[in-house]
Structures are given as C-alpha cells and as structure tokens.
Design a protein around this motif. Structure first.
Motif, PDB file in Angstrom:
ATOM      1  N   GLY A 167       0.803  -1.220   0.000  1.00  0.00           N
ATOM      2  CA  GLY A 167       0.000   0.000   0.000  1.00  0.00           C
ATOM      3  C   GLY A 167       0.831   1.263   0.000  1.00  0.00           C
ATOM      4  N   THR A 168       2.170   1.121   0.104  1.00  0.00           N
ATOM      5  CA  THR A 168       3.061   2.285   0.048  1.00  0.00           C
ATOM      6  C   THR A 168       3.732   2.340  -1.320  1.00  0.00           C
ATOM      7  N   ARG A 169       4.082   3.532  -1.765  1.00  0.00           N
ATOM      8  CA  ARG A 169       4.805   3.692  -3.038  1.00  0.00           C
ATOM      9  C   ARG A 169       6.145   3.003  -2.964  1.00  0.00           C
ATOM     10  N   GLU A 170       6.778   3.084  -1.786  1.00  0.00           N
ATOM     11  CA  GLU A 170       8.096   2.474  -1.612  1.00  0.00           C
ATOM     12  C   GLU A 170       8.041   0.964  -1.825  1.00  0.00           C
ATOM     13  N   ARG A 171       6.967   0.344  -1.332  1.00  0.00           N
ATOM     14  CA  ARG A 171       6.831  -1.100  -1.500  1.00  0.00           C
ATOM     15  C   ARG A 171       6.506  -1.461  -2.958  1.00  0.00           C
ATOM     16  N   LEU A 172       5.651  -0.674  -3.596  1.00  0.00           N
ATOM     17  CA  LEU A 172       5.319  -0.942  -4.995  1.00  0.00           C
ATOM     18  C   LEU A 172       6.555  -0.819  -5.878  1.00  0.00           C
ATOM     19  N   ALA A 173       7.370   0.214  -5.647  1.00  0.00           N
ATOM     20  CA  ALA A 173       8.592   0.387  -6.430  1.00  0.00           C
ATOM     21  C   ALA A 173       9.511  -0.816  -6.255  1.00  0.00           C
ATOM     22  N   PHE A 174       9.664  -1.261  -5.029  1.00  0.00           N
ATOM     23  CA  PHE A 174      10.483  -2.433  -4.684  1.00  0.00           C
ATOM     24  C   PHE A 174       9.951  -3.679  -5.397  1.00  0.00           C
ATOM     25  N   ASP A 175       8.638  -3.909  -5.312  1.00  0.00           N
ATOM     26  CA  ASP A 175       8.050  -5.113  -5.900  1.00  0.00           C
ATOM     27  C   ASP A 175       8.135  -5.102  -7.423  1.00  0.00           C
ATOM     28  N   LEU A 176       7.984  -3.934  -8.039  1.00  0.00           N
ATOM     29  CA  LEU A 176       8.113  -3.845  -9.492  1.00  0.00           C
ATOM     30  C   LEU A 176       9.522  -4.221  -9.938  1.00  0.00           C
ATOM     31  N   LEU A 177      10.528  -3.748  -9.224  1.00  0.00           N
ATOM     32  CA  LEU A 177      11.908  -4.059  -9.572  1.00  0.00           C
ATOM     33  C   LEU A 177      12.224  -5.535  -9.333  1.00  0.00           C
ATOM     34  N   LEU A 178      11.793  -6.051  -8.185  1.00  0.00           N
ATOM     35  CA  LEU A 178      12.127  -7.424  -7.816  1.00  0.00           C
ATOM     36  C   LEU A 178      11.371  -8.454  -8.649  1.00  0.00           C
ATOM     37  N   TYR A 179      10.084  -8.228  -8.876  1.00  0.00           N
ATOM     38  CA  TYR A 179       9.266  -9.262  -9.507  1.00  0.00           C
ATOM     39  C   TYR A 179       9.136  -9.125 -11.028  1.00  0.00           C
TER      40      TYR A 179
END
Length: 340
Positions: free
Chosen positions: A184-196
């Motif tokens: 639900g945070t932008r920081e987590r979405l950015a992380f998940d987009l890069l990782l996955y």
C-alpha cells in the motif's frame, strides 16, 4: 485513414534501399527516429528531440584544432547522433567537464601520456566515470583520425578500470525492506516492481498500465532494445492492487505523474536507508536478486534470460552455477549427516 504529419521529420531512402527517418531542425540533422511513425519508440525519441537543446558551440577563442573543437565536431557527427538517446546523454555528462577544463588545449598535439593523465585523474575517485570518459574520448579521436586531423588515437592504449559489481540483495535484506515498507506504500510498490519483473530501473519507470495484457507486462528494454513479455507475479499483482497510482504509469510520483529513472532509484535508495539496510543495497541489486531467485528455483540460463533480456548467457550462467553449488553442497552435507 488520416496520415500522421509531424514537423522536423526528414524521411528518405538510403543507398541500400532502406527507409530512414531523422529529426531535422534549423537545417541540422539532430538524430534518428527509430520504429514506425507514431509508435512508442518513435514518439519518445521525437519528444526528446523537441525538448533537446542545441549542442553548445565552442567559444570563438578556441582554435579549430583544440580538444573542445574535436568534441563539438563529434557531437555534430553521425557517430554521435546515431547513438541511443541514453548513450548520448551519458557521453555528454563525461565530455562536458573535459570541454570546460581542457577544451582550450590542442587536440592535434595530445599525447598518449596526456590522455592517460586525464583518465587517471578521474579514475582515482570515480572509476566508473573514468571508463565512460575513456569510451567517449576514444570515439572523439576515432572521428578525428577518420577526418585526418591527427594520425593516431591516444586513448586506444588506456586500460579500463575494474569496477565492482552491484551487490545482490540477500533474502534477509529483502525481508527487512518488506517489513519496513508494507503493501500500500509507493516504496513497496517500487520495490516489488523491480524485484518481480527483474528489469532495470529505467525500464520499470516507463511501464504503463497499457503495457499489461493478459497477465503479462510488455517491455522494450531501453538499453538493448530487447522486447519481452514478463508474467505478473502474484505478489506484484497484490502490490499493484494495494497501491493504485492515479496516473498512466505503474509507478509515478504522489500525483501519478511519470517519474525518471533517477527519481525512482532515489525513492528505493531512500527507502532502503530508512529500513536501516546497508548502503550496498542499491535498486539495481533487486534485478540481480530476481535472477538469483530464478536460478535457485531451478530455472535454466535460457529461462532466466527470457525474463532479464540478456543477449548472452555468460552473466546469467553465473547465477545458475552459484545455485547449482548451493544445491550440491546441501546434498553433500545431507549425505554426511546421514552417515553419522
């Protein structure tokens, strides 16, 4: 059907029969326009040229055989304009400090020793920039030799610097980031987009909602031009659902506007720092962590390359070998345990 007409587009058939398109303004050919007219690739290049400022002209006091003049000639050549936009920006970042500091010096009289000093001075603090400057200056003087302005290229004999590899995030570091930044945070979405997705930061920054089709994300890698269809991982799907950016891109700023590669990289770097992760945990390391996970999951080098987009398997095979070593070591230790 209406025909798309754009200003400054110069279209012609070259001597080989190939159709070519270039952006031409004020009587100067600025650069090539790749892809079909109206395509994302074409329009991105076109918009870039529209906003691009003209190359700075050498000062009138600089002689024609000066280093600054050599570099300006390079900017105006096809050797430069045919490069991808990202490469042109990188070369300018390396060459402009040279123009400013040493542009008045003679390019004709430059020796190999002087060229070595230029690169060594940069390399003492920034080996990566030294390698970039070396590559750019080689091209500058390759053009000078081609134009018969000097007999040799003084940068050819300079060896590149050994630059350390980006750290691959460990499972513990990945978990530490996820613990600090919830869904639900932008920081987590950015992380998940890069990782996955396993893509480079710049390619992730350019991903749009329209690129998602039938559970896949369509990617044309900016660095290599490689076209990929990357399956949406279930965890990434949850992350996208938890933080829905109001804009057209999958990850934007707080208002939903598109972000640059540098902005996205800073977002993740700052978030990693706030999560008390070591400075070695940089955004590009998430791409490497994705490849590591794929290898440890039993994916072949070709399967990993279908996600990463690598042209050769040399880099990918390093991950599969490391994964094989781990599995062999576990099996060996298990056998030894059974014998006890």
């Amino acid at each position: 059907m209406a025909k798309l007409r754009l200003k400054y587009v110069n279209e012609y058939i070259d001597h080989t029969g190939k159709l070519r398109r270039y952006f031409r303004r004020n009587g100067k050919q600025i650069g090539p326009l790749p892809g079909a007219v109206g395509s994302d690739e074409f329009m991105e290049a076109y918009r870039g040229y529209l906003t691009q400022k003209s190359a700075p002209k050498p000062k009138a006091t600089l002689p024609a055989d000066s280093l600054g003049a050599f570099i300006q000639d390079f900017y105006a050549s096809r050797m430069f304009t045919d490069l991808k936009m990202a490469t042109r920006r990188a070369y300018r970042a390396a060459l402009e400090p040279i123009v400013k500091a040493q542009g008045h010096r003679s390019g004709v009289l430059m020796t190999a020793e002087h060229a070595e000093k230029i690169i060594s001075r940069i390399g003492s603090e920034k080996p990566g920039m030294a390698n970039l400057t070396r590559a750019a200056m080689r091209r500058v003087f390759k053009l000078a030799v081609k134009n018969k302005r000097r007999p040799d290229n003084p940068f050819l004999g300079i060896e590149s610097y050994s630059v350390g590899e980006h750290h691959t995030w460990t499972e513990g570091e990945l978990l530490q980031y996820e613990t600090a930044w919830k869904l639900g945070t932008r920081e987590r979405l950015a992380f998940d987009l890069l990782l996955y997705t396993g893509q480079r930061v710049g390619d992730v920054a350019r991903m749009k909602r329209a690129d998602m089709v039938d559970g896949l994300i369509h990617v044309i890698q900016q660095k290599t031009g490689t076209e990929l269809w990357v399956p949406v991982h279930p965890r990434l799907a949850r992350s996208l659902a938890a933080y829905q950016s109001p804009g057209l891109t999958l990850i934007g700023d707080k208002a939903g506007r598109p972000v640059t590669r540098a902005t996205l990289s800073k977002l993740v770097s700052d978030a990693a720092k706030a999560a008390d992760l070591p400075s070695a945990c940089v955004p590009h390391g998430l791409r490497k962590a994705a490849m590591r996970r794929l290898a440890e999951g039993g994916s072949t080098a070709k399967q990993i390359a279908s996600i990463s987009g690598h042209k050769t398997l040399k880099e990918v095979e390093r991950y599969t070998k490391a994964a094989d070593q781990k599995m062999l070591a576990r099996d060996a230790m298990l056998k030894m345990t059974r014998e006890q």
